[in-house]
Write an enzyme that holds these catalytic residues in place. Structure first.
Site, PDB file in Angstrom:
ATOM      1  N   SER A 178      -2.362  -0.165   6.628  1.00 23.85           N
ATOM      2  CA  SER A 178      -1.896  -1.498   7.005  1.00 23.85           C
ATOM      3  C   SER A 178      -2.533  -2.513   6.072  1.00 23.85           C
ATOM      4  CB  SER A 178      -2.316  -1.800   8.451  1.00 23.85           C
ATOM      5  OG  SER A 178      -2.159  -3.185   8.720  1.00 23.85           O
ATOM      6  N   GLN A 202       8.980  -3.045  16.318  1.00 23.45           N
ATOM      7  CA  GLN A 202       9.787  -3.813  15.353  1.00 23.45           C
ATOM      8  C   GLN A 202      11.030  -3.022  14.947  1.00 23.45           C
ATOM      9  OE1 GLN A 202       8.168  -6.072  11.852  1.00 23.45           O
ATOM     10  NE2 GLN A 202       8.660  -4.176  10.794  1.00 23.45           N
ATOM     11  N   GLU A 219       7.815   3.493  10.934  1.00 31.31           N
ATOM     12  CA  GLU A 219       7.496   3.750  12.345  1.00 31.31           C
ATOM     13  C   GLU A 219       6.151   3.156  12.726  1.00 31.31           C
ATOM     14  OE1 GLU A 219       7.801   7.946  13.067  1.00 31.31           O
ATOM     15  OE2 GLU A 219      10.003   7.865  13.189  1.00 31.31           O
ATOM     16  N   HIS A 240       4.011   1.332   2.262  1.00 31.59           N
ATOM     17  CA  HIS A 240       5.195   0.644   1.723  1.00 31.59           C
ATOM     18  C   HIS A 240       5.842   1.490   0.615  1.00 31.59           C
ATOM     19  CE1 HIS A 240       2.621  -2.955   2.994  1.00 31.59           C
ATOM     20  NE2 HIS A 240       3.718  -3.149   3.673  1.00 31.59           N
ATOM     21  N   ASP A 269       5.363   0.203  12.720  1.00 30.46           N
ATOM     22  CA  ASP A 269       5.715  -0.933  13.580  1.00 30.46           C
ATOM     23  C   ASP A 269       6.906  -0.493  14.440  1.00 30.46           C
ATOM     24  OD1 ASP A 269       3.978  -3.199  12.350  1.00 30.46           O
ATOM     25  OD2 ASP A 269       4.846  -2.132  10.663  1.00 30.46           O
ATOM     26  N   HIS A 322       0.849  -1.188   0.000  1.00 33.14           N
ATOM     27  CA  HIS A 322       0.000   0.000   0.000  1.00 33.14           C
ATOM     28  C   HIS A 322       0.889   1.244   0.000  1.00 33.14           C
ATOM     29  CE1 HIS A 322       1.067   0.132   4.226  1.00 33.14           C
ATOM     30  NE2 HIS A 322       0.479  -1.038   4.447  1.00 33.14           N
TER      31      HIS A 322
END
Ligand code: AMP
Length: 289
Positions: A188, A156, A151, A39, A153, A36
């Protein structure tokens, strides 16, 4: 770039080795696909920082617990390849399961410490071992100079940074701010699970975090702020896993008097688990330094 992904490590290495011989800087954007605009932002930022951008697409079974959505996770490799090509990526590497985890595979990377403890890991026990392992493998396979993480995640991101520093991996990790819908919902791949009513309510997660940041700025004690945010989400029919404040730099406990913090939250709407986070700074009068 070609719209054909590379599925095997030998072909990938030939391609990346040619770039390295030509002294081109290589960037990595690791993803699980169903790409999406969030990304794509990572790809754009990577493009501006390096000569070649590799997007990896691999739905990593090691980071899903039994009963999570590994089988149902959205997959559309053809659309992803078209999107990444349009965004300027040079190569899509979509390794096969046998490439990543052959039958004899036996190694897991376990990151410990504050970056891991007490947030997502409480609800997804082996998640970050799976993330750290797959990211370490992708870094080893591609050997990029620089790798980009969202950011969105945030935990992560901090786990990957810790692993890279602890293992002396020769790569720079760069964070990209969260890309949101107009109503604030963080993009997401899992938003596809939301039905129309849930989608209408989903932006309240970010709204609750924004309100929390405003109240911290007004000097309201953080514990009160977190409780109010949690109550607001419960009232909107979210099932809240956590709303927590941590030190932004390390995800260690946020002590009163510290400057930069992060509020991180996870909450479920029906069968969809949403995570989000926002940064905050204590008002100067309340800081120690
Ligand atoms: P995923 O495919 O969900 O594993 O995400 C791949 C990368 O994209 C991770 O570094 C994510 O943090 C990042 N990412 C996912 N959603 C967003 C978003 N809305 N904004 C910025 N980065 C994102």
């Amino acid at each position: 770039m070609t719209r054909e992904p590379i599925f095997d490590l030998a072909t990938l290495r030939i391609c990346v080795a040619a770039w390295r011989t030509a002294k081109l800087r290589v960037a990595l954007v690791p993803t699980m696909g169903a790409l999406h605009a969030g990304h794509m932002r990572l790809v754009e930022v990577a493009k501006s920082a390096a000569d070649r951008v590799v997007v990896t697409i691999f739905v990593n079974p090691m980071q899903f617990a039994p009963g999570e959505d590994f089988a149902a996770y959205p997959r559309d490799l053809a659309a992803d390849c078209a999107r990444t090509a349009a965004a300027g990526a040079d190569l899509v590497y979509a390794p096969s399961m046998a490439t990543m985890y052959p039958a004899h595979y036996a190694t897991t990377i376990n990151v410990a410490g504050p970056a891991v403890a007490g947030l997502e890991d409480k609800y997804r026990p082996n998640h970050f071992a799976g993330v750290a392992t797959v990211v370490a493998k992708l870094l080893g396979q591609i050997q990029p100079e620089i790798a980009f993480f969202g950011e969105k995640d945030f935990q992560q991101l901090r786990v990957v940074e810790r692993m890279v520093e602890d293992l002396d991996l020769p790569v720079r990790i760069r964070a990209v701010p969260t890309v949101r819908e107009a109503d604030g919902l963080a993009l997401s791949s899992r938003n596809a699970y939301l039905d129309a009513d849930e989608r209408r309510r989903a932006p309240r997660l970010y709204a609750a975090l924004g309100e929390a940041v405003r109240r911290i700025g007004d000097g309201v004690p953080i514990e009160d702020v977190l409780r109010t945010a949690q109550d607001a989400l419960s009232a909107a029919d979210f099932t809240v896993d956590y709303v927590a404040a941590r030190r932004a730099a390390t995800l260690g406990a946020f002590a009163s008097g510290e400057g930069e913090g992060r509020i991180l939250a996870a909450a479920r709407l029906g069968r969809t688990r949403l995570i989000d986070n926002v940064g905050f700074a204590l008002p100067p009068a309340l800081r120690d330094t």
